[in-house]
Write a protein that holds these residues in place. Structure first.
Motif, PDB file in Angstrom:
ATOM      1  N   UNK A  42      32.812  48.893  30.226  1.00 38.50           N
ATOM      2  CA  UNK A  42      33.623  48.119  31.172  1.00 38.50           C
ATOM      3  C   UNK A  42      33.400  46.622  30.953  1.00 38.50           C
ATOM      4  N   UNK A  43      34.448  45.832  31.167  1.00 43.75           N
ATOM      5  CA  UNK A  43      34.372  44.376  31.048  1.00 43.75           C
ATOM      6  C   UNK A  43      34.564  43.743  32.419  1.00 43.75           C
ATOM      7  N   UNK A  44      33.858  42.656  32.658  1.00 37.84           N
ATOM      8  CA  UNK A  44      34.045  41.890  33.887  1.00 37.84           C
ATOM      9  C   UNK A  44      34.750  40.575  33.575  1.00 37.84           C
ATOM     10  N   UNK A  45      35.208  39.898  34.642  1.00 41.65           N
ATOM     11  CA  UNK A  45      35.988  38.669  34.453  1.00 41.65           C
ATOM     12  C   UNK A  45      35.189  37.582  33.731  1.00 41.65           C
ATOM     13  N   UNK A  46      33.848  37.624  33.826  1.00 41.28           N
ATOM     14  CA  UNK A  46      33.029  36.601  33.153  1.00 41.28           C
ATOM     15  C   UNK A  46      32.855  36.904  31.663  1.00 41.28           C
ATOM     16  N   UNK A  47      33.515  37.954  31.187  1.00 40.16           N
ATOM     17  CA  UNK A  47      33.458  38.290  29.763  1.00 40.16           C
ATOM     18  C   UNK A  47      32.333  39.233  29.399  1.00 40.16           C
ATOM     19  N   UNK A  48      31.454  39.521  30.366  1.00 37.49           N
ATOM     20  CA  UNK A  48      30.329  40.410  30.055  1.00 37.49           C
ATOM     21  C   UNK A  48      30.822  41.845  29.890  1.00 37.49           C
ATOM     22  N   UNK A  49      30.124  42.581  29.006  1.00 35.94           N
ATOM     23  CA  UNK A  49      30.474  43.978  28.742  1.00 35.94           C
ATOM     24  C   UNK A  49      29.318  44.844  29.230  1.00 35.94           C
ATOM     25  N   UNK A  50      29.652  45.975  29.849  1.00 35.79           N
ATOM     26  CA  UNK A  50      28.624  46.823  30.437  1.00 35.79           C
ATOM     27  C   UNK A  50      28.899  48.278  30.086  1.00 35.79           C
ATOM     28  N   UNK A  51      27.843  48.963  29.674  1.00 31.23           N
ATOM     29  CA  UNK A  51      27.957  50.413  29.527  1.00 31.23           C
ATOM     30  C   UNK A  51      27.523  51.034  30.851  1.00 31.23           C
ATOM     31  N   UNK A  52      28.436  51.765  31.489  1.00 33.04           N
ATOM     32  CA  UNK A  52      28.201  52.305  32.835  1.00 33.04           C
ATOM     33  C   UNK A  52      28.212  53.828  32.769  1.00 33.04           C
ATOM     34  N   UNK A  53      27.153  54.434  33.291  1.00 36.33           N
ATOM     35  CA  UNK A  53      27.116  55.896  33.371  1.00 36.33           C
ATOM     36  C   UNK A  53      28.111  56.340  34.442  1.00 36.33           C
ATOM     37  N   UNK A  54      28.996  57.225  34.099  1.00 30.85           N
ATOM     38  CA  UNK A  54      30.011  57.686  35.066  1.00 30.85           C
ATOM     39  C   UNK A  54      30.333  59.144  34.755  1.00 30.85           C
ATOM     40  N   UNK A  55      29.908  60.034  35.628  1.00 29.55           N
ATOM     41  CA  UNK A  55      30.146  61.467  35.431  1.00 29.55           C
ATOM     42  C   UNK A  55      31.318  61.938  36.291  1.00 29.55           C
ATOM     43  N   UNK A  56      31.989  62.947  35.808  1.00 29.19           N
ATOM     44  CA  UNK A  56      33.157  63.509  36.507  1.00 29.19           C
ATOM     45  C   UNK A  56      32.930  65.007  36.662  1.00 29.19           C
ATOM     46  N   UNK A  57      32.104  65.416  37.639  1.00 27.44           N
ATOM     47  CA  UNK A  57      31.754  66.833  37.742  1.00 27.44           C
ATOM     48  C   UNK A  57      32.918  67.702  38.207  1.00 27.44           C
ATOM     49  N   UNK A  58      32.916  68.928  37.736  1.00 25.88           N
ATOM     50  CA  UNK A  58      33.780  69.952  38.309  1.00 25.88           C
ATOM     51  C   UNK A  58      33.054  70.545  39.519  1.00 25.88           C
ATOM     52  N   UNK A  59      33.791  71.252  40.345  1.00 26.94           N
ATOM     53  CA  UNK A  59      33.214  71.849  41.562  1.00 26.94           C
ATOM     54  C   UNK A  59      31.953  72.656  41.264  1.00 26.94           C
ATOM     55  N   UNK A  60      32.032  73.548  40.297  1.00 20.44           N
ATOM     56  CA  UNK A  60      30.900  74.446  40.053  1.00 20.44           C
ATOM     57  C   UNK A  60      29.674  73.697  39.549  1.00 20.44           C
ATOM     58  N   UNK A  61      29.890  72.614  38.801  1.00 19.28           N
ATOM     59  CA  UNK A  61      28.747  71.813  38.328  1.00 19.28           C
ATOM     60  C   UNK A  61      28.056  71.123  39.504  1.00 19.28           C
ATOM     61  N   UNK A  62      28.839  70.576  40.402  1.00 16.55           N
ATOM     62  CA  UNK A  62      28.256  69.905  41.567  1.00 16.55           C
ATOM     63  C   UNK A  62      27.509  70.913  42.442  1.00 16.55           C
ATOM     64  N   UNK A  63      28.125  72.074  42.670  1.00 17.79           N
ATOM     65  CA  UNK A  63      27.481  73.074  43.534  1.00 17.79           C
ATOM     66  C   UNK A  63      26.216  73.619  42.884  1.00 17.79           C
ATOM     67  N   UNK A  64      26.206  73.737  41.552  1.00 16.33           N
ATOM     68  CA  UNK A  64      25.005  74.225  40.870  1.00 16.33           C
ATOM     69  C   UNK A  64      23.855  73.236  41.045  1.00 16.33           C
ATOM     70  N   UNK A  65      24.151  71.950  41.002  1.00 16.50           N
ATOM     71  CA  UNK A  65      23.094  70.949  41.201  1.00 16.50           C
ATOM     72  C   UNK A  65      22.583  70.968  42.644  1.00 16.50           C
ATOM     73  N   UNK A  66      23.463  71.243  43.576  1.00 17.30           N
ATOM     74  CA  UNK A  66      23.040  71.317  44.982  1.00 17.30           C
ATOM     75  C   UNK A  66      22.197  72.551  45.245  1.00 17.30           C
ATOM     76  N   UNK A  67      22.564  73.663  44.625  1.00 21.16           N
ATOM     77  CA  UNK A  67      21.817  74.908  44.790  1.00 21.16           C
ATOM     78  C   UNK A  67      21.673  75.304  46.242  1.00 21.16           C
ATOM     79  N   UNK A  68      20.458  75.732  46.642  1.00 20.11           N
ATOM     80  CA  UNK A  68      20.250  76.221  48.008  1.00 20.11           C
ATOM     81  C   UNK A  68      20.084  75.078  49.011  1.00 20.11           C
TER      82      UNK A  68
END
Ligand SMILES: C[S@@+](CC[C@H](N)C(=O)[O-])C[C@H]1O[C@@H](n2cnc3c(N)ncnc32)[C@H](O)[C@@H]1O
Length: 211
Positions: free
Chosen positions: A164-190
């Protein structure tokens, strides 16, 4: 991530001006008040407070937290329901909120920035601040080709990243995950009871009871 959002605070809400997301935004804003009516709510990483007035509308208490004073300054300048209080707090420890516990929690666009291997530890830190049976609501982006920033790489844990780029010209690598329902529920578990996963074209919303 902290530095990136500090630099982006003044223009963060451009993300909420994307025309193709307006219908989803209105629907989610309308759905939030009922989820928190009468509850004492801990909001995690509130940022500029886009969701805060909607979630807090009928709440009993709403503690909006973020570690960046810069983003919370934007939120503080907005009209808010009387039950809203702001506090600088680290979402990994919550030490700044003392011993207070809550019967609900909300986090918008936070889960997607968590490394998958750290999600269980964060859930445990959050749940330690919640009463059994507390309602937890998580809201985040779905990946939509042409609207989302493209994924630039994946790591060995399955995390995805964006450049991603910001207005000041800086570039950033940003962690951004897009989970599916089952992946999110598996991480939540019990940890989660009665999960409800709602998909909008551009967002997902997960509501559950803390075990
Ligand atoms: C993607 S923004 C989400 C803002 C807001 N919840 C929303 O949905 O518009 C992520 C937020 O996490 C905050 N943040 C980053 N690290 C944090 C930490 N350790 N504790 C609390 N907040 C943090 C950033 O300052 C930023 O405001």
């Amino acid at each position: 991530m902290l530095d990136y959002y500090k630099r982006r605070a003044a223009v963060y809400e451009r993300i909420y001006a994307k025309p193709e997301r307006q219908a989803d935004l209105r629907a989610i804003e309308a759905a939030l008040p009922a989820l928190f009516a009468g509850r004492s709510v801990l909001e995690v990483a509130c940022g500029t407070g886009w969701w805060t007035p909607h979630g807090a509308r009928d709440a009993r208490r709403w503690l909006a937290t973020d570690l960046n004073p810069e983003t919370m300054d934007v939120a503080r300048a907005k009209p808010m329901p009387a039950c809203v209080e702001f506090r600088t707090a680290d979402a990994w420890t919550f030490v700044e909120i003392g011993n207070e516990t809550f019967d609900a929690a909300f986090a918008g666009h936070w889960w997607s920035h968590l490394a998958l291997e750290r999600v269980p530890a964060w859930l445990d830190a959050l749940h330690a601040r919640l009463e059994p049976g507390a309602r937890v609501v998580l809201l985040d982006n779905r990946y939509v080709e042409g609207s989302s920033t493209p994924i630039s790489r994946r790591d060995e844990h399955g995390n995805s990243y964006q450049l991603r780029s910001l207005d000041d010209g800086s570039r950033h690598e940003v962690l951004k995950n897009f989970p599916q329902r089952d992946e999110a529920l598996a991480l939540l578990g019990t940890r989660a009871r009665a999960p409800q996963w709602t998909e909008y074209p551009h967002y997902w919303l997960l509501s559950y009871e803390r075990s």
